[in-house]
Design an enzyme around this catalytic site. Structure first.
Site, PDB file in Angstrom:
ATOM      1  N   GLN A 287       0.820  -1.221   0.000  1.00 41.26           N
ATOM      2  CA  GLN A 287       0.000   0.000   0.000  1.00 41.26           C
ATOM      3  C   GLN A 287       0.852   1.269   0.000  1.00 41.26           C
ATOM      4  OE1 GLN A 287      -3.364   0.412  -0.200  1.00 41.26           O
ATOM      5  NE2 GLN A 287      -3.779  -1.763  -0.289  1.00 41.26           N
TER       6      GLN A 287
ATOM      7  N   CYS B  80     -20.019  -9.910   5.690  1.00 46.34           N
ATOM      8  CA  CYS B  80     -20.437 -10.525   4.431  1.00 46.34           C
ATOM      9  C   CYS B  80     -19.506 -10.210   3.260  1.00 46.34           C
ATOM     10  CB  CYS B  80     -21.848 -10.096   4.075  1.00 46.34           C
ATOM     11  SG  CYS B  80     -23.015 -10.646   5.320  1.00 46.34           S
TER      12      CYS B  80
HETATM   13  C1  LIG Z   1      -3.276  -5.997  -2.149  1.00 43.85           C
HETATM   14  C2  LIG Z   1      -2.366  -6.336  -1.019  1.00 43.85           C
HETATM   15  C3  LIG Z   1      -1.622  -7.521  -1.023  1.00 43.85           C
HETATM   16  C4  LIG Z   1      -1.777  -8.573  -2.094  1.00 43.85           C
HETATM   17  O1  LIG Z   1      -1.231  -8.181  -3.306  1.00 43.85           O
HETATM   18  P1  LIG Z   1      -1.658  -9.003  -4.644  1.00 43.85           P
HETATM   19  O2  LIG Z   1      -0.777  -8.437  -5.696  1.00 43.85           O
HETATM   20  O3  LIG Z   1      -3.095  -8.704  -4.862  1.00 43.85           O
HETATM   21  O4  LIG Z   1      -1.367 -10.421  -4.373  1.00 43.85           O
HETATM   22  C5  LIG Z   1      -0.755  -7.761   0.020  1.00 43.85           C
HETATM   23  N1  LIG Z   1      -0.611  -6.872   1.014  1.00 43.85           N
HETATM   24  C6  LIG Z   1      -1.294  -5.712   1.054  1.00 43.85           C
HETATM   25  C7  LIG Z   1      -1.074  -4.768   2.166  1.00 43.85           C
HETATM   26  C8  LIG Z   1      -2.200  -5.412   0.048  1.00 43.85           C
HETATM   27  O5  LIG Z   1      -2.886  -4.282   0.089  1.00 43.85           O
END
Ligand SMILES: *Cc1c(COP(=O)(O)O)cnc(C)c1O
Length: 394
Positions: free
Chosen positions: A178, A323
């Site tokens: 993020q 949900c």
């Molecule tokens: C989206 C996300 C992931 C997973 O990443 P993908 O590329 O969808 O496998 C892992 N950690 C965090 C904090 C995320 O926001």
């Protein structure tokens, strides 16, 4: 449509799309092939590696391309755990509100005999570095703490935690999915040994990400096969996706100062507006959060009904309620910051994008206000609260 779910995924940028498409059309060779058409793909791949490395303060040899954030998290944690096991060090420190890619990997390791300490993230959603220091033992092989939380957006004191791990000679991994492309991240300044990133969270394509592993940190393979990625990740590389990721990252980082400043202003306007709704509360620290993240709880409603009605009004958002996440319990993140079940069920995450306008923020505020009032109108919990049969928590 107002898209306010950028923490779930982002729209690909035009540059990333053009890059991907042109490589699919022209540079589609196999980078492991020796003829020039293959070697052209190899050049594109290695240029992307140089770019990605340079953008986070790493060297190209420290970057392994993966299928995304989940794979990078799995590989980082498995690698540190295997190195630890070989030395009889089977204790791992993490936090209670990590992404499931981290938590579920830790649960699997627990079944293999590892001891896991999950640190409290407190009411503000921030890990206290002194608690990391206290949790590290002689048999600790890894500390894994996310850079920024995907639900409530709180940004962790990564540099301090990294410095503590370095001083105690314990490997430090951070899930920076993020954070990368949204706030400054530098693996050297931040004392990071292992880092996970995912392209689709910064306007790159889905199914592409990378793992940074500091020179000297040994990686364990999750996928066996060919010698791609210096033997650390088998499988023909997703060259178009990887090149598009590098382009998207470069773009995100170069426009970060203006984008982050604008988003923070929009975020704070949204927070001020939603605070006007009675019996509501912001989740997570008000300032130590990602520029695009707003997360609220509204007492007396169900998050999933809120989402469906917002969708009717053309607003895409997300909730940590039961949900939507496909389980009975509300979000582990909201529970970790001390929200009780009833309150956690009424949560709403709005993760705004770089191009959000003031008018859009105001229409989100209006829509959420209307929908919350409407839902409370026939909520039995709200009726009890209003009748004094139940006590308000917020
Ligand atoms: C989206 C996300 C992931 C997973 O990443 P993908 O590329 O969808 O496998 C892992 N950690 C965090 C904090 C995320 O926001």
């Amino acid at each position: 449509m107002i898209y306010a779910d950028n923490a779930a995924t982002t729209k690909m940028s035009d540059l990333a799309l053009d890059t991907m498409f042109s490589i699919m059309k022209e540079g589609w060779g196999n980078p492991s092939s020796l003829y020039s058409h293959g070697q052209k793909a190899k050049e594109i791949l290695e240029k992307a590696r140089e770019d990605v490395a340079g953008l986070i303060g790493a060297t190209p040899r420290e970057i392994v391309f993966t299928s995304g954030g989940s794979e990078a998290d799995n590989q980082a944690i498995r690698s540190a755990a295997e190195a630890g096991r070989a030395k009889g060090k089977m204790h791992i420190v993490s936090s209670a509100f990590e992404h499931h890619a981290v938590l579920h990997t830790l649960e699997a390791l627990k079944k293999e005999g590892f001891k896991i300490t999950l640190l409290d993230v407190h009411e503000n959603g921030i890990v206290d570095p002194s608690e990391v220091m206290e949790a590290i033992r002689d048999d600790t092989c890894l500390v894994t703490i996310m850079y920024a939380n995907n639900e409530i957006g709180t940004v962790q004191p990564i540099r301090e935690i990294g410095a503590i791990c370095r001083a105690r000679k314990v490997l430090f991994h951070t899930d920076a999915v993020q954070a990368i492309g949204h706030i400054p991240v530098n693996v050297v300044d931040d004392n990071i040994d292992l880092l996970s990133a995912s392209a689709h969270k910064f306007h790159g394509p889905k199914g592409t990400g990378f793992l940074y592993a500091k020179k000297g940190v040994k990686l364990t393979n999750l996928i066996e096969g060919g010698a791609q990625e210096r033997g650390k990740r088998a499988g023909t590389e997703n060259v178009p996706g990887i090149a598009a990721m590098a382009a998207a990252l470069k773009e995100s980082i170069s426009s970060m100062p203006e984008n982050a400043a604008h988003m923070a202003i929009m975020r704070d306007r949204l927070i001020r507006g939603l605070k006007q709704i009675p019996h509501s509360a912001l989740n997570g620290d008000e300032t130590k959060r990602l520029p695009g993240n707003v997360n609220f709880c509204f007492e007396g409603i169900e998050g999933e009904s809120l989402l469906l009605l917002l969708d009717d009004k053309g607003i895409c958002a997300s909730s940590g309620s039961a949900c939507t996440s496909g389980s009975l319990d509300p979000s582990h993140v909201l529970l970790a910051i001390g929200r009780v079940h009833d309150v956690a069920h009424g949560s709403l995450r709005l993760s705004i994008g770089e191009d959000v306008t003031e008018a859009e923020i105001d229409s989100i505020i209006r829509a959420v206000g209307e929908v919350v009032e409407y839902l409370r109108g026939f909520s039995p919990i709200w009726r009890d609260l209003m009748a004094g049969k139940k006590k308000f928590i917020l």
